[in-house]
Design an enzyme around this catalytic site. Structure first.
Site: not given
Ligand code: CDT
Length: 315
Positions: A128, A173
């Site tokens: 990531k 994500c």
């Molecule tokens: N896991 C991840 O990357 N979650 C983020 C939310 C972050 S909230 C500070 C996303 O963009 O979904």
């Protein structure tokens, strides 16, 4: 020869802090078998699928932090998933926390995803790049988001690679919100992008945004990325209330036209399936988004090294 890959997204409900790897792998195998029974040759599991989403906590003990990371893949605990995949002829995408010690003796921690082919071999790896949240705990918040504390920025770029008769790519994500993610993959001719996510429904660091926009932005980013690069996007959530924090579902399969083909209906373990024609986006990449014919990077203006937004001076 049509290149139709029947693919599944296996959304997960919450994973408890004390849930063992063996218990989680059992859940993944159950969903893999369901997917196979529905004709799937590929299953996409979520980000950090093997554990609870630990970056919500400040963890002081290095042993406890390390307990959320995998030092080998497959390991004794994850091997059965590889074996069932090979037995059924089902490839899979899996997100997990990766710990490794480099040749220099330095230990590294990444938020990682792999693609395993139908022979049980790892055919691609991604780490990531866009790590959201903070490195230091934020006072007064109901939960933290400390990905910058526990992970380094991925060092593999956004590689596209050939597997399962297609050009495959992955992101994780928060990467899904960034157009650069899809475009860097798109410039390599990607045909299918796989990803997992853990997204708290309410982002405590973004309190001006009304909650209903969460799911809209989730799908908006991925549908735009799919269409603008003529690629399938398969997205798998870890959803529901995990250790007191609610995470959005909305796992989905999006076609290269940007259309939502199928979407999860629950916030638990759920398998969704679609027949993905890997040539579906060809006409998009050959016409409206033919990069060679129409992309005009040299006319996009001055690209500088600056990192923040710098508005033009007021007149
Ligand atoms: N896991 C991840 O990357 N979650 C983020 C939310 C972050 S909230 C500070 C996303 O963009 O979904």
């Amino acid at each position: 020869m049509p290149r139709v890959l029947t693919a599944a997204v296996a959304q997960m409900g919450p994973v408890a802090r004390d849930e063992s790897r063996v218990q989680v792998i059992d859940r993944l195998i159950t969903m893999m078998r369901h997917a196979h029974a529905r004709g799937a040759e590929l299953v996409v599991f979520p980000e950090l699928a093997l554990t609870t989403f630990f970056p919500r906590w400040v963890l002081d003990s290095q042993d406890e932090i390390d307990s959320f990371f995998e030092t080998e893949m497959p390991s004794n605990e994850t091997q059965p998933l590889f074996e069932v995949g090979k037995e059924l002829g089902v490839g899979f995408h899996l997100g997990y926390a990766e710990k490794l010690t480099g040749d220099d003796g330095v230990t590294h921690y990444f938020n990682t995803a792999i693609l395993v082919d139908q022979n049980g071999e790892i055919s691609g790896k991604y780490r990531k790049v866009h790590l959201p949240g903070h490195a230091e705990p934020q006072p007064g918040q109901p939960h933290q988001h400390l990905e910058k504390r526990y992970f380094e920025v991925g060092d593999l770029g956004f590689p596209a690679f050939r597997s399962m008769d297609g050009v495959m790519g992955m992101c994780i994500c928060n990467d899904r919100r960034w157009p650069e993610t899809y475009r860097v993959l798109g410039l390599q001719g990607v045909e299918m992008v796989m990803l997992g996510y853990n997204t708290p429904t309410t982002n405590p660091f973004q309190e001006t945004e009304s909650p209903h926009l969460g799911m809209f932005h989730n799908h908006l980013s991925m549908q735009a990325g799919a269409y603008q690069n003529g690629a399938w996007v398969l997205a798998s959530a870890k959803a529901g209330t995990e250790e007191g924090v609610h995470h959005m579902g909305g796992s989905c399969i999006i076609s290269p036209t940007g259309e939502m083909v199928v979407q999860a209906m629950t916030e638990g373990d759920e398998v969704i399936v679609a027949e993905c024609d890997l040539d579906r986006g060809k006409y998009i990449r050959e016409t409206i988004f033919n990069f060679d014919a129409h992309r005009r990077i040299e006319h996009y203006g001055l690209i500088t090294e600056r990192t923040g937004a710098v508005p033009p001076p007021e007149k």
